[in-house]
Design a protein around this motif. Sequence first.
Motif, PDB file in Angstrom:
ATOM      1  N   SER A  75      -5.058 -26.526  53.274  1.00  0.00           N
ATOM      2  CA  SER A  75      -5.221 -27.421  52.162  1.00  0.00           C
ATOM      3  C   SER A  75      -4.714 -26.886  50.859  1.00  0.00           C
ATOM      4  CB  SER A  75      -6.580 -28.111  52.051  1.00  0.00           C
ATOM      5  OG  SER A  75      -7.010 -28.777  53.057  1.00  0.00           O
ATOM      6  N   LEU A  76      -5.045 -25.799  50.622  1.00  0.00           N
ATOM      7  CA  LEU A  76      -4.512 -24.944  49.432  1.00  0.00           C
ATOM      8  C   LEU A  76      -3.198 -24.605  49.353  1.00  0.00           C
ATOM      9  CD1 LEU A  76      -7.220 -22.138  49.150  1.00  0.00           C
ATOM     10  CD2 LEU A  76      -7.089 -24.248  47.629  1.00  0.00           C
ATOM     11  N   LEU A  77      -2.495 -24.465  50.617  1.00  0.00           N
ATOM     12  CA  LEU A  77      -1.133 -24.242  50.719  1.00  0.00           C
ATOM     13  C   LEU A  77      -0.252 -25.486  50.698  1.00  0.00           C
ATOM     14  CD1 LEU A  77      -1.237 -21.750  53.950  1.00  0.00           C
ATOM     15  CD2 LEU A  77      -0.518 -21.127  51.219  1.00  0.00           C
ATOM     16  N   ALA A  78      -0.781 -26.545  50.890  1.00  0.00           N
ATOM     17  CA  ALA A  78      -0.113 -27.664  51.057  1.00  0.00           C
ATOM     18  C   ALA A  78      -0.131 -28.210  49.583  1.00  0.00           C
ATOM     19  CB  ALA A  78      -0.743 -28.860  51.871  1.00  0.00           C
ATOM     20  N   SER A  79      -1.172 -27.690  48.573  1.00  0.00           N
ATOM     21  CA  SER A  79      -1.097 -28.412  47.345  1.00  0.00           C
ATOM     22  C   SER A  79      -0.117 -28.085  46.305  1.00  0.00           C
ATOM     23  CB  SER A  79      -2.330 -27.882  46.568  1.00  0.00           C
ATOM     24  OG  SER A  79      -2.314 -26.433  46.485  1.00  0.00           O
ATOM     25  N   ASN A  80       0.371 -29.062  45.615  1.00  0.00           N
ATOM     26  CA  ASN A  80       1.330 -28.881  44.750  1.00  0.00           C
ATOM     27  C   ASN A  80       1.192 -27.919  43.774  1.00  0.00           C
ATOM     28  OD1 ASN A  80       3.023 -31.131  45.759  1.00  0.00           O
ATOM     29  ND2 ASN A  80       2.100 -32.717  44.422  1.00  0.00           N
ATOM     30  N   ARG A  81      -0.042 -27.520  43.417  1.00  0.00           N
ATOM     31  CA  ARG A  81      -0.224 -26.517  42.368  1.00  0.00           C
ATOM     32  C   ARG A  81       0.498 -25.157  42.987  1.00  0.00           C
ATOM     33  NH1 ARG A  81      -5.976 -26.145  39.817  1.00  0.00           N
ATOM     34  NH2 ARG A  81      -5.215 -28.125  38.877  1.00  0.00           N
ATOM     35  N   LEU A  82      -0.003 -24.769  44.189  1.00  0.00           N
ATOM     36  CA  LEU A  82       0.396 -23.660  44.978  1.00  0.00           C
ATOM     37  C   LEU A  82       2.137 -23.470  45.258  1.00  0.00           C
ATOM     38  CD1 LEU A  82      -0.614 -21.031  45.795  1.00  0.00           C
ATOM     39  CD2 LEU A  82      -0.934 -22.018  48.122  1.00  0.00           C
ATOM     40  N   LYS A  83       2.555 -24.980  45.421  1.00  0.00           N
ATOM     41  CA  LYS A  83       4.056 -24.748  45.534  1.00  0.00           C
ATOM     42  C   LYS A  83       4.695 -24.629  44.296  1.00  0.00           C
ATOM     43  CE  LYS A  83       3.887 -28.409  49.360  1.00  0.00           C
ATOM     44  NZ  LYS A  83       4.240 -29.889  49.535  1.00  0.00           N
ATOM     45  N   ASP A  84       4.158 -25.074  43.156  1.00  0.00           N
ATOM     46  CA  ASP A  84       4.882 -24.879  41.806  1.00  0.00           C
ATOM     47  C   ASP A  84       4.714 -23.360  41.477  1.00  0.00           C
ATOM     48  OD1 ASP A  84       5.596 -27.627  41.848  1.00  0.00           O
ATOM     49  OD2 ASP A  84       3.778 -28.108  40.469  1.00  0.00           O
ATOM     50  N   LEU A  85       3.577 -22.892  41.864  1.00  0.00           N
ATOM     51  CA  LEU A  85       3.211 -21.723  41.691  1.00  0.00           C
ATOM     52  C   LEU A  85       4.250 -20.522  42.273  1.00  0.00           C
ATOM     53  CD1 LEU A  85       1.283 -19.560  39.705  1.00  0.00           C
ATOM     54  CD2 LEU A  85      -0.034 -19.442  41.990  1.00  0.00           C
ATOM     55  N   SER A  86       4.425 -20.935  43.451  1.00  0.00           N
ATOM     56  CA  SER A  86       5.363 -20.042  44.483  1.00  0.00           C
ATOM     57  C   SER A  86       6.691 -20.145  43.862  1.00  0.00           C
ATOM     58  CB  SER A  86       5.460 -20.777  45.753  1.00  0.00           C
ATOM     59  OG  SER A  86       6.254 -19.967  46.404  1.00  0.00           O
ATOM     60  N   LEU A  87       7.091 -21.317  43.261  1.00  0.00           N
ATOM     61  CA  LEU A  87       8.581 -21.711  42.814  1.00  0.00           C
ATOM     62  C   LEU A  87       8.741 -20.905  41.425  1.00  0.00           C
ATOM     63  CD1 LEU A  87      11.232 -23.381  43.135  1.00  0.00           C
ATOM     64  CD2 LEU A  87      10.093 -25.072  41.683  1.00  0.00           C
ATOM     65  N   ARG A  88       7.501 -20.836  40.478  1.00  0.00           N
ATOM     66  CA  ARG A  88       7.838 -19.907  39.485  1.00  0.00           C
ATOM     67  C   ARG A  88       8.008 -18.507  39.801  1.00  0.00           C
ATOM     68  NH1 ARG A  88       3.540 -23.658  37.525  1.00  0.00           N
ATOM     69  NH2 ARG A  88       2.095 -21.754  37.790  1.00  0.00           N
ATOM     70  N   TRP A  89       7.153 -18.007  40.820  1.00  0.00           N
ATOM     71  CA  TRP A  89       7.031 -16.553  41.088  1.00  0.00           C
ATOM     72  C   TRP A  89       8.236 -15.967  41.803  1.00  0.00           C
ATOM     73  CZ3 TRP A  89       1.547 -15.495  42.992  1.00  0.00           C
ATOM     74  CH2 TRP A  89       0.500 -15.385  42.048  1.00  0.00           C
ATOM     75  N   PHE A  90       8.668 -16.834  42.847  1.00  0.00           N
ATOM     76  CA  PHE A  90       9.688 -16.301  43.716  1.00  0.00           C
ATOM     77  C   PHE A  90      11.105 -17.234  43.518  1.00  0.00           C
ATOM     78  CE2 PHE A  90       5.705 -15.704  45.765  1.00  0.00           C
ATOM     79  CZ  PHE A  90       5.776 -14.253  45.811  1.00  0.00           C
ATOM     80  N   GLY A  91      11.312 -18.276  42.514  1.00  0.00           N
ATOM     81  CA  GLY A  91      12.313 -18.948  42.299  1.00  0.00           C
ATOM     82  C   GLY A  91      12.744 -19.943  43.271  1.00  0.00           C
ATOM     83  N   GLU A  92      14.258 -20.409  43.428  1.00  0.00           N
ATOM     84  CA  GLU A  92      14.467 -21.653  44.116  1.00  0.00           C
ATOM     85  C   GLU A  92      14.563 -21.244  45.703  1.00  0.00           C
ATOM     86  OE1 GLU A  92      18.697 -24.143  44.653  1.00  0.00           O
ATOM     87  OE2 GLU A  92      18.447 -22.828  42.949  1.00  0.00           O
ATOM     88  N   ALA A  93      14.720 -20.039  46.131  1.00  0.00           N
ATOM     89  CA  ALA A  93      14.481 -19.676  47.490  1.00  0.00           C
ATOM     90  C   ALA A  93      13.291 -20.043  47.832  1.00  0.00           C
ATOM     91  CB  ALA A  93      14.985 -18.509  47.709  1.00  0.00           C
ATOM     92  N   SER A  94      12.347 -20.084  47.144  1.00  0.00           N
ATOM     93  CA  SER A  94      10.813 -20.196  47.551  1.00  0.00           C
ATOM     94  C   SER A  94      10.769 -21.743  47.987  1.00  0.00           C
ATOM     95  CB  SER A  94       9.912 -19.722  46.700  1.00  0.00           C
ATOM     96  OG  SER A  94       8.784 -20.335  47.093  1.00  0.00           O
ATOM     97  N   GLY A  95      11.358 -22.602  47.097  1.00  0.00           N
ATOM     98  CA  GLY A  95      11.215 -23.923  47.155  1.00  0.00           C
ATOM     99  C   GLY A  95      11.730 -24.516  48.508  1.00  0.00           C
ATOM    100  N   ARG A  96      12.975 -24.008  48.913  1.00  0.00           N
ATOM    101  CA  ARG A  96      13.940 -24.213  49.907  1.00  0.00           C
ATOM    102  C   ARG A  96      13.053 -24.043  51.232  1.00  0.00           C
ATOM    103  NH1 ARG A  96      18.367 -22.142  47.284  1.00  0.00           N
ATOM    104  NH2 ARG A  96      18.143 -20.476  48.765  1.00  0.00           N
ATOM    105  N   GLY A  97      12.420 -22.659  51.029  1.00  0.00           N
ATOM    106  CA  GLY A  97      11.968 -22.303  52.237  1.00  0.00           C
ATOM    107  C   GLY A  97      10.264 -22.529  52.354  1.00  0.00           C
ATOM    108  N   TYR A  98       9.610 -23.071  51.586  1.00  0.00           N
ATOM    109  CA  TYR A  98       8.140 -23.350  51.370  1.00  0.00           C
ATOM    110  C   TYR A  98       7.516 -24.114  52.719  1.00  0.00           C
ATOM    111  CZ  TYR A  98       3.445 -23.661  49.586  1.00  0.00           C
ATOM    112  OH  TYR A  98       2.124 -23.097  49.425  1.00  0.00           O
TER     113      TYR A  98
END
Length: 203
Positions: free
Chosen positions: A20-43
Amino acid sequence: MGTSPGIILIAVLAYGVIHSLLASNRLKDLSLRWFGEASGRGYRLAYNIFAVASLLPVLALVSLLPDRTVYTLPLPWSLFALALQGLALLALLIGLWQTGAWSFLGLEQLVRPAVEGNPKLVIRGLYRWVRHPLYTAGLVFIWLTPLMTLNLLVLNVGLTVYIIIGATFEERKLLREFGPAYAEYQKRTPMLVPGFKRVNIKS
């Protein structure tokens, strides 16, 4: 055997909380800020791989911990249950195809990042009958096993609760994404059980 149900319930609870935590938009956005666009594509793909891999230890507990048989369906009911399980798997595959299997699995996002940011509301096919046919098919499959043991029963109860809670949170997310279109879809289509009284989840 007395401790087996408790251990399995804790494992399912941990599985549900982590996912549930991993599926949350908050964690997705945090991953995007930390790791950039590549994280968004592969999340999405990474999430699905982790979901399958982390479920394996839970299933191993069901097999390895002391257990006892609750019931065994006799013939011809066992064959009937197996046939319905086969139909549930078929419905799962059809639902994936109608949603967009490559996008659901996270493979399409690797080459088309815009897919994740432009979701489409699917209301055709199986989605005309229930809003979450993948969850419905999964529930039918786990509960129609011809051989039910105590460990498997506890696992099924835990997964059912997780699916219902997950569907509730997903409803709120879909309402935020699609607004009035999804609210109208809720009014005419049940969440999990075809023909069941509509339960609308407010954002």
